[in-house]
Scaffold this motif. Structure first.
Motif, mmCIF file in Angstrom:
data_model
loop_
_atom_site.group_PDB
_atom_site.id
_atom_site.type_symbol
_atom_site.label_atom_id
_atom_site.label_comp_id
_atom_site.label_asym_id
_atom_site.label_seq_id
_atom_site.Cartn_x
_atom_site.Cartn_y
_atom_site.Cartn_z
ATOM 1 N N GLU A 28 12.179 19.709 13.454
ATOM 2 C CA GLU A 28 12.995 19.706 12.234
ATOM 3 C C GLU A 28 12.822 21.009 11.452
ATOM 4 O OE1 GLU A 28 12.724 14.839 11.686
ATOM 5 O OE2 GLU A 28 11.659 16.167 10.295
ATOM 6 N N ILE A 29 11.598 21.537 11.450
ATOM 7 C CA ILE A 29 11.353 22.810 10.774
ATOM 8 C C ILE A 29 12.058 23.941 11.511
ATOM 9 C CG2 ILE A 29 9.556 24.449 10.067
ATOM 10 C CD1 ILE A 29 7.691 21.937 9.835
ATOM 11 N N PHE A 30 12.014 23.894 12.847
ATOM 12 C CA PHE A 30 12.732 24.904 13.629
ATOM 13 C C PHE A 30 14.241 24.771 13.422
ATOM 14 C CE2 PHE A 30 8.973 24.511 16.773
ATOM 15 C CZ PHE A 30 8.180 25.277 15.936
ATOM 16 N N ARG A 31 14.717 23.544 13.251
ATOM 17 C CA ARG A 31 16.133 23.322 12.921
ATOM 18 C C ARG A 31 16.468 24.000 11.597
ATOM 19 N NH1 ARG A 31 19.651 18.955 14.369
ATOM 20 N NH2 ARG A 31 21.201 18.357 12.781
ATOM 21 N N ASP A 32 15.569 23.870 10.638
ATOM 22 C CA ASP A 32 15.760 24.472 9.323
ATOM 23 C C ASP A 32 15.810 25.995 9.417
ATOM 24 O OD1 ASP A 32 16.143 24.070 6.586
ATOM 25 O OD2 ASP A 32 14.046 24.413 6.132
ATOM 26 N N LEU A 33 15.046 26.555 10.356
ATOM 27 C CA LEU A 33 15.022 28.005 10.555
ATOM 28 C C LEU A 33 16.163 28.492 11.442
ATOM 29 C CD1 LEU A 33 11.193 28.617 11.033
ATOM 30 C CD2 LEU A 33 12.618 29.555 9.208
ATOM 31 N N GLY A 34 16.964 27.561 11.960
ATOM 32 C CA GLY A 34 18.090 27.937 12.796
ATOM 33 C C GLY A 34 17.736 28.263 14.231
ATOM 34 N N ILE A 35 16.560 27.814 14.701
ATOM 35 C CA ILE A 35 16.138 28.154 16.064
ATOM 36 C C ILE A 35 15.938 26.917 16.931
ATOM 37 C CG2 ILE A 35 15.075 30.340 15.387
ATOM 38 C CD1 ILE A 35 12.342 28.918 15.443
ATOM 39 N N GLU A 36 16.382 25.752 16.460
ATOM 40 C CA GLU A 36 16.179 24.532 17.233
ATOM 41 C C GLU A 36 16.778 24.652 18.632
ATOM 42 O OE1 GLU A 36 17.376 19.759 17.152
ATOM 43 O OE2 GLU A 36 18.319 21.185 15.773
ATOM 44 N N HIS A 81 3.525 30.609 24.798
ATOM 45 C CA HIS A 81 3.963 31.962 25.159
ATOM 46 C C HIS A 81 5.475 32.123 25.061
ATOM 47 C CE1 HIS A 81 4.738 29.666 28.720
ATOM 48 N NE2 HIS A 81 5.092 30.698 29.450
ATOM 49 N N LYS A 82 6.204 30.999 25.056
ATOM 50 C CA LYS A 82 7.657 31.043 24.879
ATOM 51 C C LYS A 82 8.068 30.765 23.427
ATOM 52 C CE LYS A 82 9.026 29.693 29.545
ATOM 53 N NZ LYS A 82 9.828 28.731 30.344
ATOM 54 N N LEU A 83 7.306 29.902 22.756
ATOM 55 C CA LEU A 83 7.636 29.543 21.381
ATOM 56 C C LEU A 83 7.398 30.705 20.426
ATOM 57 C CD1 LEU A 83 8.394 27.514 19.172
ATOM 58 C CD2 LEU A 83 5.998 26.757 19.169
ATOM 59 N N ALA A 105 10.941 36.479 16.392
ATOM 60 C CA ALA A 105 12.293 37.008 16.224
ATOM 61 C C ALA A 105 12.962 36.426 14.996
ATOM 62 C CB ALA A 105 13.122 36.720 17.476
ATOM 63 N N ALA A 106 12.745 35.127 14.741
ATOM 64 C CA ALA A 106 13.335 34.488 13.560
ATOM 65 C C ALA A 106 12.781 35.100 12.280
ATOM 66 C CB ALA A 106 13.060 32.986 13.589
ATOM 67 N N ASP A 135 7.586 41.412 7.619
ATOM 68 C CA ASP A 135 6.720 42.538 7.988
ATOM 69 C C ASP A 135 5.541 41.974 8.779
ATOM 70 O OD1 ASP A 135 4.979 44.679 8.162
ATOM 71 O OD2 ASP A 135 5.139 45.252 6.046
ATOM 72 N N ILE A 136 5.594 42.069 10.103
ATOM 73 C CA ILE A 136 4.545 41.533 10.972
ATOM 74 C C ILE A 136 3.878 42.704 11.685
ATOM 75 C CG2 ILE A 136 3.997 39.959 12.866
ATOM 76 C CD1 ILE A 136 6.574 38.460 12.247
ATOM 77 N N ARG A 137 2.571 42.805 11.527
ATOM 78 C CA ARG A 137 1.825 43.945 12.062
ATOM 79 C C ARG A 137 0.822 43.458 13.104
ATOM 80 N NH1 ARG A 137 0.988 47.691 6.595
ATOM 81 N NH2 ARG A 137 3.119 47.290 5.772
ATOM 82 N N PHE A 138 1.167 43.653 14.376
ATOM 83 C CA PHE A 138 0.244 43.324 15.456
ATOM 84 C C PHE A 138 -0.741 44.474 15.639
ATOM 85 C CE2 PHE A 138 3.788 40.473 16.313
ATOM 86 C CZ PHE A 138 3.134 39.303 16.650
#
Length: 594
Positions: free
Chosen positions: A56-64, A121-123, A129-130, A137-140
């Motif tokens: 449901e949270i992923f649905r909210d983010l548009g990635i379901e 590894h897929k999720l 990307a979302a 701002d994501i810094r690996f």
């Protein structure tokens, strides 16, 4: 001089919890920085079961739809098998994750989403990307070296692992989602409760075409039971990564009585034995080790620092609750941080994060540990014990299928253990049934009693503290869920005769400088209750109202129209945001929950 970067929120860790927080904070327009010491997202499957609440949270983010396309459907998850090997004798089979005929309607009726099986590894790349699509701002390759706080800020020293350069991030708040060896937990001084090192395990990620052994009995888990090994999961459990040629073999062991060779050669031999077909080609992709813990933080907030995910709760993978609970932690804290840093709510709102999520963490670690214990009873129920010789073990297994009274009693005992393991594989109430009592809820309504087992069965209710019940509605030409009515803001939901609630919500929103969405649900209204499902689920009259939080938990309700709807909503929203207390309107009897 060390460079200092200012931001509103620092997120430490970029696993499912940290990336969900990053995506949600970006959605709310929060200035945030996420750091991870790893070079990128997860490179092995790890967590995999994804339940409806997380979906449901992923649905909210548009990635379901993306998550569903990359994962294994609920229909292909359902058949858990216990056998001597893939090619050997099947000992038992059980329906799981709501795919059985006795549970399917429960799962279908509870949510607009369905469970899926997707490796971490897929999720994680989908979540990344979302988040980045929304400007996160994501810094690996950025390692947290030191973190401290004072009354006004959190100060983090981080190091770029590629250049070795260090710099400081100064944030108003920090969210530690940096896993089971959390630097945030250690340096800020969060207190943990429980035990570690209760067992150890090896994950072997491998490729092997097992279509002929798995396709006709599709499922997420395949357990192998062979003579001589009775520690929890038997001889090894296969987690499906790709149907039906990619798996993770999990081998649990007690180092006090057993030492395991984790070399590729030894793991290849173990895989061959548990597959039972020497003609199957096996390629090992990765071998990793982990330990079984039963730990939860006593508090999820210390000053300006919060924790979630594995930093806050560490437990076995039983019930598939790890990453799901982590995603829900992020969903709880993100909207609260967004309101506080924007000045729309007082800092006191953030206290409700620990009040709400720590009890959930406690329930999850206890449930997962109890499920591992239940699962461990199955191997000895078949008569398989540690140290027995091969001949004795196989005779015991063959006896299970015999026609003697002892064989029948053994089969009955096995079935009883399988039935008990529904508390792991069909634990719908634990997956969906979180009910909050905190300063983030305004209510005098007691929660309704459970009519069925509260762990096995989800009990939807609109009582404040519970998640908004799901019902299908018609909106123009589209079918939408009541959950879809909540789009990142506080939402007022009413029905025919409830226009005064909508007018009051608009006025209060203007007074407080916040967004309150208004939704009218009923026969032939904008959101058309064509099936009458919402009328049954809402537990309020047509002119009643629900105030629903951005995370879809009901914050307050009035079962009918108030004498003073404006005063009632003004009081409730003042309490929720901590921005002054106004007397409740006549007939509301509103107060902040315990």
């Amino acid at each position: 001089m060390t460079t200092t970067i200012d931001t509103d929120v620092l997120v430490v860790g970029a696993g499912p919890c940290g990336l969900t927080a990053s995506a949600l904070l970006a959605r709310y327009g929060v200035d945030a920085i996420t750091v991870s010491r790893f070079p990128s997202t997860a490179h092995t499957p790890r967590a995999h079961i994804t339940n409806q609440r997380a979906m449901e949270i992923f649905r909210d983010l548009g990635i379901e739809s993306e998550v569903r396309a990359a994962g294994i459907s609920n229909e292909q998850m359902g058949e858990n098998v216990w056998a001597t090997s893939f090619a050997g004798t099947e000992l038992a089979r059980a329906r799981s994750w709501g795919t059985g005929t006795d549970r399917r309607s429960d799962y279908d009726g509870a949510s607009p989403t369905s469970m899926t099986n997707i490796g971490q590894h897929k999720l994680e790349p989908i979540l990344r990307a979302a988040a980045e699509k929304r400007g996160a701002d994501i810094r690996f390759n950025t390692e947290l070296v030191e973190i401290r706080q004072d009354d006004d800020h959190v100060y983090a020293t981080v190091r770029d692992r590629e250049t070795a350069d260090t710099y400081q991030i100064r944030a108003k708040y920090a969210f530690g989602a940096d896993g089971g060896r959390s630097t945030v937990v250690e340096q800020i001084g969060f207190h943990m409760d429980g035990e570690t090192g209760l067992g150890f395990a090896v994950n072997v990620w491998l490729e092997a075409d097992l279509t002929k052994y798995r396709a006709h009995r599709p499922g997420a888990l395949f357990f192998t039971l062979q003579p001589g090994r009775d520690f929890w999961l038997g001889s090894g459990t296969y987690v499906t990564v790709e149907p039906w040629n990619e798996f993770v073999l999990i081998v649990m062991y007690d180092p006090a009585v057993e030492q395991i060779d984790v070399s590729e050669e030894a793991m290849l031999a173990r895989a061959r034995k548990t597959i039972g077909d020497d003609d199957v080609e096996i390629t090992i992709k990765n071998i990793s080790q982990w330990q079984i813990n039963h730990v939860v933080a006593k508090e999820y907030r210390k000053g300006r620092v919060f924790i979630g995910g594995d930093a806050a709760h560490r437990h076995p993978p039983a019930n598939g609750l790890g990453s799901n609970t982590s995603v829900q932690d992020a969903n709880n804290i993100a909207w609260k941080l967004a309101m506080v840093v924007s000045g729309q709510a007082d800092d006191s709102l953030l206290d409700s994060y620990s009040q709400e999520r720590q009890p959930v963490g406690r329930q999850v670690v206890d449930r997962a540990m109890a499920s591992v214990e239940l699962l461990g009873k199955l191997t000895p129920a078949f008569g398989i014990t540690a140290g027995q010789d091969e001949q004795q073990g196989w005779e015991t297994i063959h006896e299970y299928f015999g026609d003697s009274p002892d064989s029948e009693r053994k089969r009955e005992a096995v079935q009883a253990v399988l039935d008990a393991n529904d508390y792991q594989f069909n634990c719908h109430g634990v997956e969906l049934g979180q009910r909050y009592a905190s300063g983030g809820i305004v209510s005098t309504d007691p929660m309704p009693p459970y009519t069925r087992d509260p762990e096995l069965y989800y009990h939807p209710t609109s009582t404040p503290g519970a998640v908004l019940p799901h019902a299908w509605l018609q909106h123009g030409d589209d079918r939408v869920s009541t959950l879809d009515l909540v789009d990142g803001n506080f939402t007022v939901i009413t029905g025919i005769g409830g226009d005064d609630w909508l007018s009051a919500a608009s006025e209060v929103a203007g007074e407080l400088g916040i967004v309150i969405d208004g939704r009218k649900v009923g026969p032939r209204e904008e959101y058309d209750d064509v099936f009458g499902e919402w009328k049954k689920a809402s537990e309020i009259h047509d002119a009643g109202v629900l105030i629903v939080r951005p995370d879809r938990h009901v914050a307050w309700r009035a079962t009918s129209m108030s004498d003073d709807p404006l005063g009632a909503l003004r009081s409730v929203m003042a309490s929720l945001t901590g921005r002054g207390v106004v007397e409740a309107g006549a007939g509301t009897e509103a107060k902040v929950g315990a």
